[in-house]
Design a protein around this motif. Structure first.
Motif, PDB file in Angstrom:
ATOM      1  N   ILE A 181       1.050  -1.119  -0.062  1.00  0.00           N
ATOM      2  CA  ILE A 181      -0.144  -0.100  -0.006  1.00  0.00           C
ATOM      3  C   ILE A 181       0.907   1.115   0.226  1.00  0.00           C
ATOM      4  O   ILE A 181       0.622   2.140  -0.563  1.00  0.00           O
ATOM      5  CB  ILE A 181      -0.977   0.135   1.211  1.00  0.00           C
ATOM      6  N   GLY A 182       2.047   1.020   0.764  1.00  0.00           N
ATOM      7  CA  GLY A 182       2.880   2.276   0.685  1.00  0.00           C
ATOM      8  C   GLY A 182       3.566   2.633  -0.672  1.00  0.00           C
ATOM      9  O   GLY A 182       3.970   3.763  -0.835  1.00  0.00           O
ATOM     10  N   CYS A 183       3.430   1.642  -1.555  1.00  0.00           N
ATOM     11  CA  CYS A 183       4.021   2.077  -2.844  1.00  0.00           C
ATOM     12  C   CYS A 183       3.313   2.960  -3.451  1.00  0.00           C
ATOM     13  O   CYS A 183       3.704   3.607  -4.674  1.00  0.00           O
ATOM     14  CB  CYS A 183       4.224   0.710  -3.902  1.00  0.00           C
ATOM     15  N   THR A 184       1.947   3.169  -3.071  1.00  0.00           N
ATOM     16  CA  THR A 184       1.079   4.216  -3.855  1.00  0.00           C
ATOM     17  C   THR A 184       1.709   5.629  -3.577  1.00  0.00           C
ATOM     18  O   THR A 184       1.357   6.475  -4.325  1.00  0.00           O
ATOM     19  CB  THR A 184      -0.206   4.184  -3.233  1.00  0.00           C
ATOM     20  N   ILE A 185       2.276   5.691  -2.457  1.00  0.00           N
ATOM     21  CA  ILE A 185       2.775   7.090  -2.093  1.00  0.00           C
ATOM     22  C   ILE A 185       3.923   7.598  -3.036  1.00  0.00           C
ATOM     23  O   ILE A 185       3.671   8.770  -3.724  1.00  0.00           O
ATOM     24  CB  ILE A 185       3.435   7.187  -0.810  1.00  0.00           C
ATOM     25  N   PRO A 186       5.000   6.999  -3.081  1.00  0.00           N
ATOM     26  CA  PRO A 186       5.951   7.427  -4.253  1.00  0.00           C
ATOM     27  C   PRO A 186       5.058   7.421  -5.673  1.00  0.00           C
ATOM     28  O   PRO A 186       5.684   8.429  -6.582  1.00  0.00           O
ATOM     29  CB  PRO A 186       7.083   6.472  -4.339  1.00  0.00           C
ATOM     30  N   LEU A 187       4.364   6.536  -5.880  1.00  0.00           N
ATOM     31  CA  LEU A 187       3.708   6.300  -7.325  1.00  0.00           C
ATOM     32  C   LEU A 187       2.763   7.768  -7.404  1.00  0.00           C
ATOM     33  O   LEU A 187       2.975   8.431  -8.574  1.00  0.00           O
ATOM     34  CB  LEU A 187       2.714   5.190  -7.263  1.00  0.00           C
ATOM     35  N   PHE A 188       2.034   8.276  -6.471  1.00  0.00           N
ATOM     36  CA  PHE A 188       1.195   9.614  -6.739  1.00  0.00           C
ATOM     37  C   PHE A 188       2.291  10.770  -6.839  1.00  0.00           C
ATOM     38  O   PHE A 188       2.088  11.682  -7.397  1.00  0.00           O
ATOM     39  CB  PHE A 188       0.401   9.809  -5.320  1.00  0.00           C
ATOM     40  N   PHE A 189       3.442  10.815  -5.873  1.00  0.00           N
ATOM     41  CA  PHE A 189       4.230  11.951  -6.073  1.00  0.00           C
ATOM     42  C   PHE A 189       5.270  11.863  -7.402  1.00  0.00           C
ATOM     43  O   PHE A 189       5.229  13.084  -7.843  1.00  0.00           O
ATOM     44  CB  PHE A 189       5.317  11.686  -5.063  1.00  0.00           C
ATOM     45  N   TRP A 190       5.183  10.725  -7.915  1.00  0.00           N
ATOM     46  CA  TRP A 190       5.946  10.485  -9.203  1.00  0.00           C
ATOM     47  C   TRP A 190       4.951  11.050 -10.351  1.00  0.00           C
ATOM     48  O   TRP A 190       5.342  11.924 -11.242  1.00  0.00           O
ATOM     49  CB  TRP A 190       6.027   9.167  -9.448  1.00  0.00           C
ATOM     50  N   ILE A 191       3.849  10.843 -10.211  1.00  0.00           N
ATOM     51  CA  ILE A 191       2.557  11.574 -11.335  1.00  0.00           C
ATOM     52  C   ILE A 191       2.638  12.947 -11.110  1.00  0.00           C
ATOM     53  O   ILE A 191       2.762  13.835 -11.889  1.00  0.00           O
ATOM     54  CB  ILE A 191       1.466  10.811 -10.854  1.00  0.00           C
ATOM     55  N   LEU A 192       2.878  13.572  -9.772  1.00  0.00           N
ATOM     56  CA  LEU A 192       2.836  14.727  -9.526  1.00  0.00           C
ATOM     57  C   LEU A 192       3.750  15.714 -10.235  1.00  0.00           C
ATOM     58  O   LEU A 192       3.785  16.669 -10.709  1.00  0.00           O
ATOM     59  CB  LEU A 192       2.496  15.046  -8.035  1.00  0.00           C
ATOM     60  N   GLU A 193       5.102  15.164  -9.705  1.00  0.00           N
ATOM     61  CA  GLU A 193       6.161  15.694 -10.231  1.00  0.00           C
ATOM     62  C   GLU A 193       6.274  15.649 -12.001  1.00  0.00           C
ATOM     63  O   GLU A 193       6.878  16.510 -12.429  1.00  0.00           O
ATOM     64  CB  GLU A 193       7.522  15.029  -9.678  1.00  0.00           C
ATOM     65  N   SER A 194       5.871  14.559 -12.320  1.00  0.00           N
ATOM     66  CA  SER A 194       5.883  14.457 -13.764  1.00  0.00           C
ATOM     67  C   SER A 194       4.977  15.607 -14.366  1.00  0.00           C
ATOM     68  O   SER A 194       5.271  16.095 -15.528  1.00  0.00           O
ATOM     69  CB  SER A 194       5.391  13.038 -14.401  1.00  0.00           C
ATOM     70  N   GLN A 195       3.928  15.866 -13.951  1.00  0.00           N
ATOM     71  CA  GLN A 195       3.018  16.928 -14.422  1.00  0.00           C
ATOM     72  C   GLN A 195       4.057  18.451 -14.399  1.00  0.00           C
ATOM     73  O   GLN A 195       4.025  19.007 -15.359  1.00  0.00           O
ATOM     74  CB  GLN A 195       1.801  17.248 -13.677  1.00  0.00           C
TER      75      GLN A 195
END
Length: 176
Positions: free
Chosen positions: A80-94
């Motif tokens: 479940i914790g893997c979603t945290i870097p995933l969300f920040f990855w998407i935000l930074e990519s934007q």
């Protein structure tokens, strides 16, 4: 004697006003790019902090091993914790995608001033892109390539996710 036809129109000399406008636009764009960089570092820092929080939560599961199977709890938290870097990855990519939208104009202004008018500067972007072997108009464009799969964006998040998954496998083994 007739004048030969010119195939390319010669650039008209820029007035001082136009040169000042280009200079102001150039430095405005450079400052905007730097502001995006500052925000991107904040996003990276928050992502790493979130991952650290997940690790802390995983470590707290060790004392309650007798009540619940710790391996299941730790694995679930890590996944479940893997979603945290995933969300920040998407935000930074934007943010990176938006930032890259300014690069072509910076390169164009540098080209106008250095190539067409023979100025020695500005050359911030040209020097940076030459050093890192980047081009103003990449072969692949769009959000996917400018942001999500941009090497400067995804590497840290892939490492964070890999670390969390590794911890999901190793932590229960270590705590036995």
């Amino acid at each position: 004697m007739s004048n030969p036809l010119q195939t390319e129109p010669q650039p008209q000399p820029l007035s001082n006003f136009e040169l000042d406008l280009l200079k102001e636009e150039y430095f405005f764009l450079q400052n905007t790019i730097e502001d995006y960089n500052k925000q991107i570092w904040v996003i990276k820092a928050l992502g790493i902090t979130g991952t650290g929080g997940v690790l802390a939560l995983m470590l707290q599961q060790k004392p309650i091993a007798s009540a619940v199977r710790v391996s299941d709890a730790v694995r679930l938290i890590a996944i479940i914790g893997c979603t945290i870097p995933l969300f920040f990855w998407i935000l930074e990519s934007q943010w990176k995608h938006f930032q890259r939208g300014f690069y072509p104009r910076v390169a164009e202004i540098e080209f106008i001033l250095t190539q067409k008018y023979g100025f020695n500067s500005p050359g911030i972007y040209h020097s940076w892109s030459h050093s890192l072997k980047r081009i103003p108009q990449p072969k692949r464009q769009g959000y996917l390539w400018d942001g999500l799969l941009n090497r400067t964006v995804f590497v840290s998040y892939v490492l964070e996710i890999a670390f969390l998954l590794l911890m999901a496998v190793l932590a229960p083994i270590i705590w036995k």
